[in-house]
Design a protein around this motif. Structure first.
Motif, PDB file in Angstrom:
ATOM      1  N   TRP A   1       0.817  -1.205   0.000  1.00  0.00           N
ATOM      2  CA  TRP A   1       0.000   0.000   0.000  1.00  0.00           C
ATOM      3  C   TRP A   1       0.852   1.257   0.000  1.00  0.00           C
ATOM      4  O   TRP A   1       0.425   2.303  -0.499  1.00  0.00           O
ATOM      5  CB  TRP A   1      -0.958  -0.003   1.201  1.00  0.00           C
ATOM      6  CG  TRP A   1      -2.201  -0.786   0.927  1.00  0.00           C
ATOM      7  CD1 TRP A   1      -2.525  -2.020   1.385  1.00  0.00           C
ATOM      8  CD2 TRP A   1      -3.287  -0.390   0.078  1.00  0.00           C
ATOM      9  NE1 TRP A   1      -3.737  -2.425   0.884  1.00  0.00           N
ATOM     10  CE2 TRP A   1      -4.242  -1.439   0.091  1.00  0.00           C
ATOM     11  CE3 TRP A   1      -3.561   0.748  -0.680  1.00  0.00           C
ATOM     12  CZ2 TRP A   1      -5.436  -1.379  -0.634  1.00  0.00           C
ATOM     13  CZ3 TRP A   1      -4.751   0.816  -1.396  1.00  0.00           C
ATOM     14  CH2 TRP A   1      -5.664  -0.235  -1.378  1.00  0.00           C
ATOM     15  N   SER A   2       2.057   1.180   0.532  1.00  0.00           N
ATOM     16  CA  SER A   2       2.932   2.360   0.528  1.00  0.00           C
ATOM     17  C   SER A   2       3.309   2.773  -0.887  1.00  0.00           C
ATOM     18  O   SER A   2       3.648   3.928  -1.141  1.00  0.00           O
ATOM     19  CB  SER A   2       4.198   2.089   1.348  1.00  0.00           C
ATOM     20  OG  SER A   2       4.954   1.038   0.771  1.00  0.00           O
TER      21      SER A   2
ATOM     22  N   GLU B   1      -8.793   4.551  -0.118  1.00  0.00           N
ATOM     23  CA  GLU B   1      -8.098   5.489   0.756  1.00  0.00           C
ATOM     24  C   GLU B   1      -8.104   5.007   2.205  1.00  0.00           C
ATOM     25  O   GLU B   1      -7.121   5.203   2.932  1.00  0.00           O
ATOM     26  CB  GLU B   1      -8.726   6.877   0.653  1.00  0.00           C
ATOM     27  CG  GLU B   1      -8.456   7.573  -0.669  1.00  0.00           C
ATOM     28  CD  GLU B   1      -8.650   9.076  -0.589  1.00  0.00           C
ATOM     29  OE1 GLU B   1      -7.778   9.821  -1.078  1.00  0.00           O
ATOM     30  OE2 GLU B   1      -9.695   9.498  -0.037  1.00  0.00           O
ATOM     31  N   ARG B   2      -9.188   4.359   2.613  1.00  0.00           N
ATOM     32  CA  ARG B   2      -9.230   3.820   3.972  1.00  0.00           C
ATOM     33  C   ARG B   2      -8.177   2.736   4.154  1.00  0.00           C
ATOM     34  O   ARG B   2      -7.455   2.702   5.153  1.00  0.00           O
ATOM     35  CB  ARG B   2     -10.623   3.243   4.265  1.00  0.00           C
ATOM     36  CG  ARG B   2     -10.812   2.801   5.710  1.00  0.00           C
ATOM     37  CD  ARG B   2     -12.106   2.053   5.905  1.00  0.00           C
ATOM     38  NE  ARG B   2     -12.072   0.735   5.289  1.00  0.00           N
ATOM     39  CZ  ARG B   2     -11.454  -0.321   5.824  1.00  0.00           C
ATOM     40  NH1 ARG B   2     -10.830  -0.216   6.983  1.00  0.00           N
ATOM     41  NH2 ARG B   2     -11.475  -1.487   5.200  1.00  0.00           N
ATOM     42  N   ARG B   3      -8.051   1.851   3.169  1.00  0.00           N
ATOM     43  CA  ARG B   3      -7.058   0.779   3.247  1.00  0.00           C
ATOM     44  C   ARG B   3      -5.631   1.332   3.149  1.00  0.00           C
ATOM     45  O   ARG B   3      -4.719   0.813   3.790  1.00  0.00           O
ATOM     46  CB  ARG B   3      -7.303  -0.247   2.142  1.00  0.00           C
ATOM     47  CG  ARG B   3      -8.570  -1.068   2.348  1.00  0.00           C
ATOM     48  CD  ARG B   3      -8.886  -1.948   1.141  1.00  0.00           C
ATOM     49  NE  ARG B   3     -10.098  -2.709   1.336  1.00  0.00           N
ATOM     50  CZ  ARG B   3     -10.149  -4.044   1.510  1.00  0.00           C
ATOM     51  NH1 ARG B   3      -9.031  -4.749   1.499  1.00  0.00           N
ATOM     52  NH2 ARG B   3     -11.308  -4.652   1.682  1.00  0.00           N
ATOM     53  N   LYS B   4      -5.475   2.347   2.321  1.00  0.00           N
ATOM     54  CA  LYS B   4      -4.179   3.002   2.182  1.00  0.00           C
ATOM     55  C   LYS B   4      -3.791   3.719   3.463  1.00  0.00           C
ATOM     56  O   LYS B   4      -2.607   3.777   3.836  1.00  0.00           O
ATOM     57  CB  LYS B   4      -4.247   3.989   1.011  1.00  0.00           C
ATOM     58  CG  LYS B   4      -3.161   5.062   0.962  1.00  0.00           C
ATOM     59  CD  LYS B   4      -1.842   4.541   0.461  1.00  0.00           C
ATOM     60  CE  LYS B   4      -0.833   5.683   0.318  1.00  0.00           C
ATOM     61  NZ  LYS B   4       0.471   5.214  -0.154  1.00  0.00           N
TER      62      LYS B   4
ATOM     63  N   ARG C   1      -8.143  -7.794 -10.475  1.00  0.00           N
ATOM     64  CA  ARG C   1      -6.940  -8.319  -9.814  1.00  0.00           C
ATOM     65  C   ARG C   1      -6.942  -8.025  -8.315  1.00  0.00           C
ATOM     66  O   ARG C   1      -6.159  -8.607  -7.579  1.00  0.00           O
ATOM     67  CB  ARG C   1      -5.681  -7.735 -10.463  1.00  0.00           C
ATOM     68  CG  ARG C   1      -5.513  -8.130 -11.915  1.00  0.00           C
ATOM     69  CD  ARG C   1      -4.090  -7.946 -12.404  1.00  0.00           C
ATOM     70  NE  ARG C   1      -3.968  -8.238 -13.822  1.00  0.00           N
ATOM     71  CZ  ARG C   1      -2.815  -8.367 -14.461  1.00  0.00           C
ATOM     72  NH1 ARG C   1      -1.671  -8.217 -13.801  1.00  0.00           N
ATOM     73  NH2 ARG C   1      -2.788  -8.636 -15.752  1.00  0.00           N
ATOM     74  N   GLY C   2      -7.811  -7.115  -7.877  1.00  0.00           N
ATOM     75  CA  GLY C   2      -7.892  -6.832  -6.452  1.00  0.00           C
ATOM     76  C   GLY C   2      -6.994  -5.688  -6.023  1.00  0.00           C
ATOM     77  O   GLY C   2      -6.325  -5.044  -6.828  1.00  0.00           O
ATOM     78  N   TRP C   3      -6.997  -5.432  -4.712  1.00  0.00           N
ATOM     79  CA  TRP C   3      -6.350  -4.238  -4.168  1.00  0.00           C
ATOM     80  C   TRP C   3      -4.846  -4.197  -4.353  1.00  0.00           C
ATOM     81  O   TRP C   3      -4.286  -3.169  -4.735  1.00  0.00           O
ATOM     82  CB  TRP C   3      -6.680  -4.114  -2.675  1.00  0.00           C
ATOM     83  CG  TRP C   3      -8.117  -3.890  -2.358  1.00  0.00           C
ATOM     84  CD1 TRP C   3      -8.984  -4.766  -1.753  1.00  0.00           C
ATOM     85  CD2 TRP C   3      -8.888  -2.722  -2.638  1.00  0.00           C
ATOM     86  NE1 TRP C   3     -10.228  -4.218  -1.639  1.00  0.00           N
ATOM     87  CE2 TRP C   3     -10.204  -2.960  -2.164  1.00  0.00           C
ATOM     88  CE3 TRP C   3      -8.596  -1.485  -3.232  1.00  0.00           C
ATOM     89  CZ2 TRP C   3     -11.215  -2.015  -2.266  1.00  0.00           C
ATOM     90  CZ3 TRP C   3      -9.611  -0.547  -3.328  1.00  0.00           C
ATOM     91  CH2 TRP C   3     -10.900  -0.813  -2.858  1.00  0.00           C
ATOM     92  N   THR C   4      -4.156  -5.276  -4.067  1.00  0.00           N
ATOM     93  CA  THR C   4      -2.690  -5.206  -3.988  1.00  0.00           C
ATOM     94  C   THR C   4      -1.988  -6.109  -4.995  1.00  0.00           C
ATOM     95  O   THR C   4      -0.862  -6.532  -4.785  1.00  0.00           O
ATOM     96  CB  THR C   4      -2.212  -5.554  -2.566  1.00  0.00           C
ATOM     97  OG1 THR C   4      -2.722  -6.841  -2.187  1.00  0.00           O
ATOM     98  CG2 THR C   4      -2.689  -4.509  -1.568  1.00  0.00           C
ATOM     99  N   THR C   5      -2.662  -6.401  -6.103  1.00  0.00           N
ATOM    100  CA  THR C   5      -2.010  -7.093  -7.217  1.00  0.00           C
ATOM    101  C   THR C   5      -1.753  -6.075  -8.322  1.00  0.00           C
ATOM    102  O   THR C   5      -2.629  -5.264  -8.638  1.00  0.00           O
ATOM    103  CB  THR C   5      -2.895  -8.241  -7.748  1.00  0.00           C
ATOM    104  OG1 THR C   5      -3.090  -9.199  -6.702  1.00  0.00           O
ATOM    105  CG2 THR C   5      -2.227  -8.929  -8.929  1.00  0.00           C
ATOM    106  N   VAL C   6      -0.570  -6.090  -8.877  1.00  0.00           N
ATOM    107  CA  VAL C   6      -0.207  -5.150  -9.948  1.00  0.00           C
ATOM    108  C   VAL C   6      -1.075  -5.441 -11.171  1.00  0.00           C
ATOM    109  O   VAL C   6      -1.179  -6.586 -11.614  1.00  0.00           O
ATOM    110  CB  VAL C   6       1.281  -5.268 -10.308  1.00  0.00           C
ATOM    111  CG1 VAL C   6       1.632  -4.301 -11.447  1.00  0.00           C
ATOM    112  CG2 VAL C   6       2.150  -4.982  -9.095  1.00  0.00           C
ATOM    113  N   GLY C   7      -1.711  -4.393 -11.699  1.00  0.00           N
ATOM    114  CA  GLY C   7      -2.585  -4.553 -12.849  1.00  0.00           C
ATOM    115  C   GLY C   7      -1.834  -4.464 -14.167  1.00  0.00           C
ATOM    116  O   GLY C   7      -0.596  -4.437 -14.222  1.00  0.00           O
TER     117      GLY C   7
END
Length: 284
Positions: A24-25, A124-127, A76-82
Motif C-alpha cells: 500500500w505504501s 483510501e481507507r485501506r491506504k 486483480r484486487g487491491w494489492t495485485t499489480v494490474g
C-alpha cells in the motif's frame, strides 16, 4: 453505505497465469478507465480478451463497474499489480467502467458513480492516506476514460443530489412479538458477499437454524414491515429488487436507516444487536 464487491469466484474468473503484488505504501493513485464497449459486455469476456488476445496473465484492471447497474466486480484486487496503464500499474489502482462514454450524454448511472466513489473511499481507507484521482489519459496517449468521465474524475467525483434519506415510520409503534432469536453464530452478520465467511449475503443460500440465509434476511424485512417500514418493490426501501433476501446496496440502506433510528452503530451490517432491536425496541 457498505460497498458490495462481486468476487472473482462469483463472476467465474479464470485462474491467473501469474501475479505480482504491491504494498500500500507504493499505491499513490486511483485511475479511472472505460471499456468503450457495450455495458452488456461481461467481465469474463473482458478477461478472455486480455488473456487470449493481449496475452496478459489476467484481466488488466483491479476492479470493474458496470455503467448501468453500478455492480462492482473484483479484477486483480487491491494489492495485485494490474495491466491497465503501461509503466504506471504499480502506483495506480485501475478501475474500469464497463460501457461507452457518449459526448454530452450522461452514460454512467448514478449507481455506478456512487459505487465508484465508494470504491475510491475504501481504497483510501485501506491506504490510510490520500490517493490521487487520475484518468488513463493522464499517464497514457489515449482518450480513455472519455471526456465526461474524465471531467467527473477531475471534479472530485461529485454526486449530484446525494442519496435522499427516506422518511422513517411514525413514532410510537411497539415492536410486535414474539421475538425471534438471531439465527447466525456468534460473530457472524448479514453483509456483503465480499466480506468473508462471517459475512452472510444470501448469495450462496447457506443454512442456519433450519432456514437459508436468504429466508432469514427476508424475515428481517418482513419484521420491519410489521413495524411500519415501507419495504418491497416500488416502496421506500428495497424498491428495486424487493425483499429478495440477497444482501446488496438496498439492504445496506435499509439497515443503516434502521440503525440510525434505533441509535445503534451505523454500519449497514445486520448483526445480533440490530436484529434484536427489530423485535424488542419501540419505533421512534
Amino acid at each position: 453505505m457498505t460497498l458490495d464487491i462481486i468476487s472473482r469466484a462469483e463472476w467465474g474468473a479464470r485462474a491467473p497465469r501469474g501475479r505480482d503484488t504491491v504494498s500500500w505504501s507504493q499505491r499513490t493513485g486511483f485511475m479511472g478507465h472505460y471499456s468503450a464497449a457495450s455495458a452488456s459486455q461481461s467481465v469474463r469476456e473482458i478477461q478472455n480478451f486480455h488473456m487470449d488476445t493481449r496475452g496478459w496473465s489476467d484481466i488488466g484492471y483491479n476492479f470493474l463497474i458496470n455503467s448501468i447497474t453500478g455492480k462492482v466486480y473484483e479484477g486483480r484486487g487491491w494489492t495485485t499489480v494490474g495491466a491497465h496503464c503501461a509503466g504506471y500499474n504499480t502506483e495506480n489502482i485501475g478501475v474500469c467502467i464497463i460501457g461507452k462514454d457518449k459526448a454530452g450524454v450522461q452514460d454512467v448511472s448514478d449507481a455506478a458513480r456512487r459505487n465508484f466513489k465508494l470504491l475510491y473511499e475504501e481504497a483510501e481507507r485501506r491506504k490510510g492516506g490520500n490517493l490521487v484521482l487520475r484518468g488513463h489519459r493522464d499517464r497514457g496517449s489515449t482518450t480513455c476514460p472519455g471526456d465526461e468521465i474524465y471531467s467527473w474524475l477531475k471534479a472530485g467525483l461529485p454526486i449530484v443530489g446525494g442519496t435522499p434519506t427516506p422518511p422513517k415510520p411514525a413514532p410510537g409503534k411497539p415492536a410486535p412479538g414474539p421475538a425471534v432469536a438471531f439465527p447466525l453464530p456468534d460473530g457472524y452478520y448479514f453483509g456483503p458477499a465480499s466480506g468473508g465467511d462471517r459475512s452472510v449475503s444470501g448469495q450462496h443460500q447457506r443454512r442456519f437454524v433450519g432456514k437459508t440465509d436468504r429466508q432469514w434476511l427476508q424475515e428481517f424485512g418482513r419484521q420491519l414491515t410489521r413495524r411500519g417500514w415501507s419495504i418491497g418493490k416500488g416502496h421506500t426501501y428495497l424498491a428495486g429488487a424487493g425483499n429478495d433476501g440477497i444482501y446488496g446496496s438496498e439492504y445496506t440502506a435499509l439497515i443503516r436507516a434502521f440503525q440510525k433510528d434505533q441509535s445503534l452503530g451505523v454500519d449497514g451490517r445486520l448483526g445480533k444487536k440490530t436484529w434484536d432491536a427489530a423485535y424488542r425496541n419501540p419505533v421512534g
